[in-house]
Design an enzyme around this catalytic site. Structure first.
Site, PDB file in Angstrom:
ATOM      1  N   CYS A   2      64.241  34.283  58.161  1.00 29.49           N
ATOM      2  CA  CYS A   2      62.882  33.777  58.296  1.00 29.49           C
ATOM      3  C   CYS A   2      62.164  34.682  59.279  1.00 29.49           C
ATOM      4  CB  CYS A   2      62.866  32.336  58.802  1.00 29.49           C
ATOM      5  SG  CYS A   2      61.198  31.657  59.001  1.00 29.49           S
ATOM      6  N   GLU A 104      59.104  35.550  51.885  1.00 32.06           N
ATOM      7  CA  GLU A 104      60.222  36.466  51.658  1.00 32.06           C
ATOM      8  C   GLU A 104      59.760  37.530  50.672  1.00 32.06           C
ATOM      9  OE1 GLU A 104      62.795  36.604  53.344  1.00 32.06           O
ATOM     10  OE2 GLU A 104      63.343  34.590  54.032  1.00 32.06           O
TER      11      GLU A 104
END
Length: 219
Positions: A2, A104
């Protein structure tokens, strides 16, 4: 992992989602939260203090570490409870990082296409974190990550540890310090609640920060 996320839900919505007494503060919407900045987290400054929305530096370095020690933004669930660097924070200084979603990058034809991952029902996510006081007296944090599940596996092999509603209170309970006990009462969010879509490559630049960054585009 993350490494970039968004938080735009207003504090009343976060309080309702958390379902715990919380000292709120004003928050401005952020659509491209990057490491090495202050981020919003929910924590107790000490065991008897109320829960507060606080500003924590996204970069974890405990005060006892040397100035050249790493400042990770993530900590793996597989080792956070046993690593010398993280274990004290895991036992005593856990926090929650609210997010509406995270980004992402998926390799596509030699380039990396950003995707936005979020709850399909529009509810906020609560990401498990740990924090420690840094040598400069400020608190720094890391977000826990786990192997990717559900649709998140289509984009990356890891994802932030998002907790289900029943796990939020025990995660923040300062009296729960045992790793095995926490394993029994803390659970990740059901993978089927997640969705994702491609977004603009403008998100690659941390200086970009507006609502269009989380809107879907044609891939």
């Amino acid at each position: 992992m993350c490494g970039r996320f968004a938080l735009y839900s207003p504090p009343p919505k976060l309080s309702e989602s958390l379902r715990l007494p919380l000292v709120e503060r004003e928050l401005r919407p952020r659509y491209n939260v990057a490491p090495s900045t202050f981020i919003t987290a929910v924590r107790r400054v000490d065991d008897d203090a109320p829960l507060v929305m606080d500003d924590l530096w996204w970069g974890y370095r405990p005060h006892w570490a040397q100035g050249t020690a790493p400042q990770p933004i993530n900590a793996k669930v597989e080792s956070v409870a046993t690593s010398r660097y993280f274990r004290a924070a895991f036992a005593h200084h856990r926090c929650l990082v609210p997010a509406d979603g995270w980004f992402e990058w998926l390799p596509v034809n030699g380039r990396k296409q950003p995707h936005y991952l979020t709850r399909a029902d529009g509810e906020p996510l609560w990401l498990a974190g740990i924090w420690a006081e840094r040598a400069d007296g400020k608190a720094g944090c890391a977000i826990l990550t786990e192997p990717a599940r559900g649709v998140a596996k289509e984009i990356h092999d890891r994802m932030p540890l998002a907790l289900d509603a029943q796990s939020l209170e025990p995660w923040l309970d300062p009296h729960l310090t045992d790793r095995e006990t926490l394993r029994q009462v803390v659970h990740h969010l059901e993978a089927g609640l997640m969705t994702h879509w491609p977004v603009s490559t403008r998100v690659n630049r941390p200086t970009q920060d507006d609502a269009s960054l989380v809107e879907p585009i044609s891939s």
